[in-house]
Structure formats: structure tokens, C-alpha cells
Design an enzyme around this catalytic site. Structure first.
Site, PDB file in Angstrom:
ATOM      1  N   ARG A  11       0.740  -1.416   0.270  1.00 53.12           N
ATOM      2  CA  ARG A  11      -0.064   0.210   0.034  1.00 53.12           C
ATOM      3  C   ARG A  11       1.202   1.404  -0.007  1.00 53.12           C
ATOM      4  O   ARG A  11       1.873   0.964   0.366  1.00 53.12           O
ATOM      5  CB  ARG A  11      -0.883  -0.096   1.467  1.00 53.12           C
ATOM      6  CG  ARG A  11      -1.405  -1.436   1.180  1.00 53.12           C
ATOM      7  CD  ARG A  11      -2.510  -1.225   2.524  1.00 53.12           C
ATOM      8  NE  ARG A  11      -2.994   0.001   2.960  1.00 53.12           N
ATOM      9  CZ  ARG A  11      -3.231   0.418   4.475  1.00 53.12           C
ATOM     10  NH1 ARG A  11      -2.727  -0.566   5.956  1.00 53.12           N
ATOM     11  NH2 ARG A  11      -3.738   1.371   4.780  1.00 53.12           N
ATOM     12  N   SER A  13       0.541   3.928   2.281  1.00 48.50           N
ATOM     13  CA  SER A  13       0.872   5.031   2.912  1.00 48.50           C
ATOM     14  C   SER A  13       2.298   4.686   3.692  1.00 48.50           C
ATOM     15  O   SER A  13       2.396   4.384   3.015  1.00 48.50           O
ATOM     16  CB  SER A  13       0.146   4.168   4.376  1.00 48.50           C
ATOM     17  OG  SER A  13       0.382   2.971   5.057  1.00 48.50           O
ATOM     18  N   LYS A  83      -1.997  -7.749  12.202  1.00 45.64           N
ATOM     19  CA  LYS A  83      -3.357  -7.041  13.056  1.00 45.64           C
ATOM     20  C   LYS A  83      -4.184  -6.688  11.372  1.00 45.64           C
ATOM     21  O   LYS A  83      -5.262  -6.738  11.757  1.00 45.64           O
ATOM     22  CB  LYS A  83      -2.812  -5.949  13.938  1.00 45.64           C
ATOM     23  CG  LYS A  83      -2.946  -4.541  13.521  1.00 45.64           C
ATOM     24  CD  LYS A  83      -3.033  -3.945  14.533  1.00 45.64           C
ATOM     25  CE  LYS A  83      -2.565  -2.247  14.177  1.00 45.64           C
ATOM     26  NZ  LYS A  83      -3.244  -1.847  12.988  1.00 45.64           N
ATOM     27  N   ASP A  84      -3.824  -6.482  10.613  1.00 44.81           N
ATOM     28  CA  ASP A  84      -4.873  -6.493   9.412  1.00 44.81           C
ATOM     29  C   ASP A  84      -5.406  -7.686   9.142  1.00 44.81           C
ATOM     30  O   ASP A  84      -5.995  -7.571   7.728  1.00 44.81           O
ATOM     31  CB  ASP A  84      -4.225  -5.457   8.451  1.00 44.81           C
ATOM     32  CG  ASP A  84      -4.187  -3.528   8.723  1.00 44.81           C
ATOM     33  OD1 ASP A  84      -4.938  -3.397   9.711  1.00 44.81           O
ATOM     34  OD2 ASP A  84      -3.142  -3.074   8.283  1.00 44.81           O
ATOM     35  N   THR A 127     -10.570   7.208  17.960  1.00 39.84           N
ATOM     36  CA  THR A 127      -9.740   6.105  17.548  1.00 39.84           C
ATOM     37  C   THR A 127     -11.118   4.979  16.193  1.00 39.84           C
ATOM     38  O   THR A 127     -12.117   5.348  16.662  1.00 39.84           O
ATOM     39  CB  THR A 127      -9.559   5.143  18.873  1.00 39.84           C
ATOM     40  OG1 THR A 127      -9.476   3.605  17.953  1.00 39.84           O
ATOM     41  CG2 THR A 127     -10.857   4.654  19.386  1.00 39.84           C
ATOM     42  N   SER A 129     -10.703   2.124  15.710  1.00 40.15           N
ATOM     43  CA  SER A 129     -11.215   0.541  16.322  1.00 40.15           C
ATOM     44  C   SER A 129     -12.379   0.278  17.366  1.00 40.15           C
ATOM     45  O   SER A 129     -12.014   1.160  19.146  1.00 40.15           O
ATOM     46  CB  SER A 129      -9.602   0.253  17.011  1.00 40.15           C
ATOM     47  OG  SER A 129      -9.734  -1.000  17.965  1.00 40.15           O
ATOM     48  N   LEU A 130     -13.270  -0.323  17.386  1.00 36.85           N
ATOM     49  CA  LEU A 130     -14.596  -0.929  18.371  1.00 36.85           C
ATOM     50  C   LEU A 130     -13.292  -1.318  20.044  1.00 36.85           C
ATOM     51  O   LEU A 130     -13.911  -1.243  20.862  1.00 36.85           O
ATOM     52  CB  LEU A 130     -15.343  -1.325  18.021  1.00 36.85           C
ATOM     53  CG  LEU A 130     -16.457  -1.658  17.012  1.00 36.85           C
ATOM     54  CD1 LEU A 130     -16.773  -2.427  16.473  1.00 36.85           C
ATOM     55  CD2 LEU A 130     -16.778   0.072  17.521  1.00 36.85           C
ATOM     56  N   ARG A 131     -12.336  -2.094  19.209  1.00 39.78           N
ATOM     57  CA  ARG A 131     -11.438  -2.672  20.555  1.00 39.78           C
ATOM     58  C   ARG A 131     -11.165  -1.775  21.698  1.00 39.78           C
ATOM     59  O   ARG A 131     -11.696  -2.040  23.328  1.00 39.78           O
ATOM     60  CB  ARG A 131     -10.536  -3.655  20.108  1.00 39.78           C
ATOM     61  CG  ARG A 131      -9.771  -4.121  21.280  1.00 39.78           C
ATOM     62  CD  ARG A 131      -7.989  -5.363  20.324  1.00 39.78           C
ATOM     63  NE  ARG A 131      -7.246  -3.786  19.566  1.00 39.78           N
ATOM     64  CZ  ARG A 131      -6.662  -3.369  19.968  1.00 39.78           C
ATOM     65  NH1 ARG A 131      -6.151  -3.341  21.036  1.00 39.78           N
ATOM     66  NH2 ARG A 131      -6.250  -2.229  19.573  1.00 39.78           N
ATOM     67  N   ARG A 149      -9.878   8.227  11.162  1.00 42.07           N
ATOM     68  CA  ARG A 149      -9.069   6.597   9.870  1.00 42.07           C
ATOM     69  C   ARG A 149      -8.092   7.750   9.828  1.00 42.07           C
ATOM     70  O   ARG A 149      -8.105   8.923   9.894  1.00 42.07           O
ATOM     71  CB  ARG A 149     -10.830   7.023   9.071  1.00 42.07           C
ATOM     72  CG  ARG A 149     -11.586   5.699   9.650  1.00 42.07           C
ATOM     73  CD  ARG A 149     -11.670   4.600   9.375  1.00 42.07           C
ATOM     74  NE  ARG A 149     -10.882   4.232   8.794  1.00 42.07           N
ATOM     75  CZ  ARG A 149     -10.849   4.345   6.849  1.00 42.07           C
ATOM     76  NH1 ARG A 149     -12.378   3.617   7.054  1.00 42.07           N
ATOM     77  NH2 ARG A 149     -10.353   3.941   6.303  1.00 42.07           N
ATOM     78  N   GLY A 150      -7.417   6.805   7.886  1.00 42.87           N
ATOM     79  CA  GLY A 150      -6.805   8.084   8.143  1.00 42.87           C
ATOM     80  C   GLY A 150      -5.602   6.927   7.960  1.00 42.87           C
ATOM     81  O   GLY A 150      -5.107   5.953   8.686  1.00 42.87           O
ATOM     82  N   ASN A 151      -3.803   8.075   7.123  1.00 43.56           N
ATOM     83  CA  ASN A 151      -3.257   7.008   7.898  1.00 43.56           C
ATOM     84  C   ASN A 151      -2.577   8.119   8.654  1.00 43.56           C
ATOM     85  O   ASN A 151      -3.151   8.551   9.232  1.00 43.56           O
ATOM     86  CB  ASN A 151      -1.871   7.854   6.520  1.00 43.56           C
ATOM     87  CG  ASN A 151      -2.513   7.262   5.045  1.00 43.56           C
ATOM     88  OD1 ASN A 151      -3.148   5.866   4.819  1.00 43.56           O
ATOM     89  ND2 ASN A 151      -2.260   8.112   3.991  1.00 43.56           N
ATOM     90  N   THR A 154      -2.072  12.135   8.808  1.00 40.83           N
ATOM     91  CA  THR A 154      -3.597  12.144   8.586  1.00 40.83           C
ATOM     92  C   THR A 154      -4.111  12.277   9.956  1.00 40.83           C
ATOM     93  O   THR A 154      -4.886  13.184  10.846  1.00 40.83           O
ATOM     94  CB  THR A 154      -4.776  11.354   7.829  1.00 40.83           C
ATOM     95  OG1 THR A 154      -4.258  11.342   7.009  1.00 40.83           O
ATOM     96  CG2 THR A 154      -5.792  11.608   7.737  1.00 40.83           C
ATOM     97  N   ARG A 155      -4.106  11.447  10.755  1.00 41.40           N
ATOM     98  CA  ARG A 155      -4.749  10.924  12.551  1.00 41.40           C
ATOM     99  C   ARG A 155      -3.566  11.927  13.028  1.00 41.40           C
ATOM    100  O   ARG A 155      -4.962  12.868  14.323  1.00 41.40           O
ATOM    101  CB  ARG A 155      -4.636   9.812  12.588  1.00 41.40           C
ATOM    102  CG  ARG A 155      -5.654   8.505  12.322  1.00 41.40           C
ATOM    103  CD  ARG A 155      -4.999   7.696  12.905  1.00 41.40           C
ATOM    104  NE  ARG A 155      -5.646   6.061  11.744  1.00 41.40           N
ATOM    105  CZ  ARG A 155      -6.018   4.859  11.891  1.00 41.40           C
ATOM    106  NH1 ARG A 155      -6.111   4.312  12.616  1.00 41.40           N
ATOM    107  NH2 ARG A 155      -6.008   4.201  11.273  1.00 41.40           N
ATOM    108  N   CYS A 242     -12.588  -6.979  12.209  1.00 42.45           N
ATOM    109  CA  CYS A 242     -12.878  -5.199  13.060  1.00 42.45           C
ATOM    110  C   CYS A 242     -13.668  -5.881  13.412  1.00 42.45           C
ATOM    111  O   CYS A 242     -13.319  -4.445  14.629  1.00 42.45           O
ATOM    112  CB  CYS A 242     -12.409  -4.681  11.847  1.00 42.45           C
ATOM    113  SG  CYS A 242     -11.098  -4.530  11.499  1.00 42.45           S
TER     114      CYS A 242
END
Length: 310
Positions: A11, A13, A83-84, A127, A129-131, A149-151, A154-155, A242
Site C-alpha cells: 500500500r 501509506s 493485525k490487518d 480511534t 477501533s471498536l476494541r 480514520r486515515g494514515n 492524517t490522524r 475488525c
């Protein structure tokens, strides 16, 4: 060795490129005559940035296009954050190597407040992530969690622009990009258990490409592999992508594998958390067993409610 060239799909990023270049450098160092090139591939997860991951289908979003290119012979391997990776891979592909885990932890970044304990009532945390969301709300139910979201850059920009009082990112990604000085707190695991495979890189290749598989074997870190295979077995049994709040941590110390896991409701109000130990070589069995125990002790009800509300 017959092969003179190897193509790595990645990818675009900053973090994905760092990871792909890191593996490319390792391969060049191991095989000095090998021509190693990178091919940039845009994934669905990179295109859809305005919708929470849980709503658009979870993990395969960052891997599918790379896997298609691999099966089509355009690339020889792909480098992913483990993790992805979904627990089930497409027919014809496998994890050729799992690298040594850098750090499985979650990083809290808040220039104004420093730690989660110091946040004011009702502070806004970012975040995707629901976790992380569920575990943070269990600890601090007053917090307002917004989707991020985002790279990585960006975050971090959204935090600097004042959209959030703090954000949570993986420690490993920040370390890899040399941004660890931005971390104001590494969340203790009693507050936030990591994602399955967090901190390790996965090298995916074609299962029938024996030459490439043999070439990549030197990248495999056996202890990490045992630990993450236990985590992935747990996840496969619970069938969480996810979009389910599950934290899992596998650690090997003095030849004993300890696996700790948590299943939570999205609001963090309910949690089932357990720990199990055994032989590293039995990691997959431990993962399956722990998942069954936790599902039987109320985890199944939590997951069923999530499905109904999803």
C-alpha cells in the site's frame, strides 16, 4: 537460486512503505544479487476514508487487492501489518513469515493531558477501533469516542487541529516511523489489551511458490509466530473481524506461552476476560480452548447482541 528478481506489493501509506522497504532491505542483505522492487497497490481500505471500518467489512479491506495481484502473478509477496490480516487467507496463499514483534502495545497521545487518567470528564478521544473504544469506555465511561480514520500522519494532524483531546494508535507503527516521541502514555494491558498480531509484520506469498517460500524463511521469528498463531486461533474461534471488540495478548516467557483475552460489549459495560498458559507449540489449541471457555461464559451473548445491532 534461479530467481533474479522479486516484486513486493505494498500500500502507499508512509507506514506501509516503511514496512515494505524494511523487508526489501532484509531480502537484499540476505541475497545481494537479487533485484527487489516495490509495486504500489491501492486497497479498498485506502479509498474509503469517511466510513468507520466496522461498517465496510473489517479486515480484508487492506489486503484483498494485494492478494489478487499475488494470485495473478503481478507480485511475489505482500507485506502487511499482521493485525490487518483476516484469520482465513484466500486459497493459494499463506503466511510465509512472521517477523519479530516490535511492541504489541497501544499508544495514547495527548499533548495537553498526557495520560488517560488526567483527561477531563467528557474528553473527546479518536480511534477507528471498536476494541480500543470498548476497553477505554470500560475504564472511563464518561469519555466521548469519535471515529478516526486515515494514515498515521492524517490522524496526528486531526489531534493537532484540536478535533480530539487524545488519540490512540499502535505503538509499533509510531516506532517504525520514528515518531515514538509523540507517545504520552503506553496504555497498560489491564486497561487495553492489543489487537491480534499487533506489532508483527506478516509476509504473504503463494503457497505453491516453493523458491520464494524458502527464500523468505529467514524472516520468520519462531517465538512471535507461536504467540500470534495462538492469538489468531482464538480470533478464528470467536469469529471476530475488525467489527467486534476483542483484545488478545500472547506472550512467551521461559518457554511458557501465556494468552490473555477479553470480549466486550461496544459500550464497555460488559467484559469477559480470561488468561491461560501452556506450551508455545500448543498455541493454536490454547487459543481455541480459551475462546470456547469465554464464549460459554457469556461471550456468545455479547457477540450475538453485537450482530443484532450491527
Amino acid at each position: 537460486m534461479k530467481r533474479k528478481k522479486i516484486t513486493i506489493g505494498t500500500r502507499g501509506s508512509k507506514l506501509a512503505l516503511w514496512q515494505a522497504n524494511h523487508i526489501a532491505d532484509c531480502i537484499r542483505a540476505q541475497y545481494p544479487d537479487m533485484d527487489v522492487e516495490l509495486l504500489h497497490i491501492v486497497t479498498t481500505g485506502d479509498k474509503i476514508l469517511d466510513v468507520p471500518l466496522a461498517k465496510i467489512g473489517g479486515k480484508g479491506l487492506f489486503t484483498k487487492e494485494l492478494e489478487t495481484a499475488m494470485l495473478g502473478g503481478e507480485i511475489d509477496l505482500a507485506v502487511h501489518s499482521l493485525k490487518d490480516m483476516p484469520t482465513e487467507l484466500p486459497e493459494g496463499l499463506l503466511l510465509a513469515a512472521i517477523t519479530e514483534r516490535v511492541d504489541a502495545g497501544d499508544a495514547f497521545i495527548s499533548p495537553n493531558y498526557g495520560t488517560v487518567d488526567n483527561l477531563p470528564q467528557g474528553a473527546r478521544i479518536g480511534t477507528s477501533s471498536l476494541r480500543r473504544k470498548a476497553q477505554l469506555l470500560k475504564y472511563r465511561p464518561d469519555l466521548k469516542i469519535g471515529d478516526l480514520r486515515g494514515n498515521l500522519d492524517t490522524r496526528l494532524n486531526k489531534l493537532e487541529n484540536g478535533e480530539f483531546d487524545g488519540i490512540i494508535l499502535a505503538v509499533a507503527g509510531l516506532k517504525r516511523l520514528g515518531w515514538q516521541d509523540k507517545i504520552t502514555q503506553v496504555l497498560p494491558q489491564d486497561i487495553c489489551l492489543p489487537a491480534v498480531g499487533q506489532g508483527a509484520l506478516a509476509i504473504e506469498a503463494r503457497s505453491n511458490d516453493i523458491e520464494v517460500l524458502e527464500m523468505l524463511a529467514f524472516l520468520n521469528h519462531q517465538e512471535t509466530r507461536w504467540a500470534v498463531e495462538a492469538e489468531r486461533a482464538y480470533l478464528a474461534e470467536v469469529e471476530g473481524g475488525c467489527q467486534i471488540p476483542i483484545g488478545v495478548s500472547g506472550k512467551i516467557e521461559q518457554e511458557v506461552l501465556t494468552l490473555e483475552a477479553a470480549i466486550l460489549s461496544v459500550d464497555g459495560a460488559r467484559q469477559i476476560r480470561q488468561i491461560i498458559s501452556g506450551s508455545p507449540q500448543e498455541g493454536k489449541k490454547l487459543g481455541h480452548y480459551l475462546a470456547q471457555q469465554m464464549l460459554d461464559q457469556g461471550g456468545r451473548e455479547i457477540l450475538q447482541e453485537l450482530e443484532v445491532n450491527h
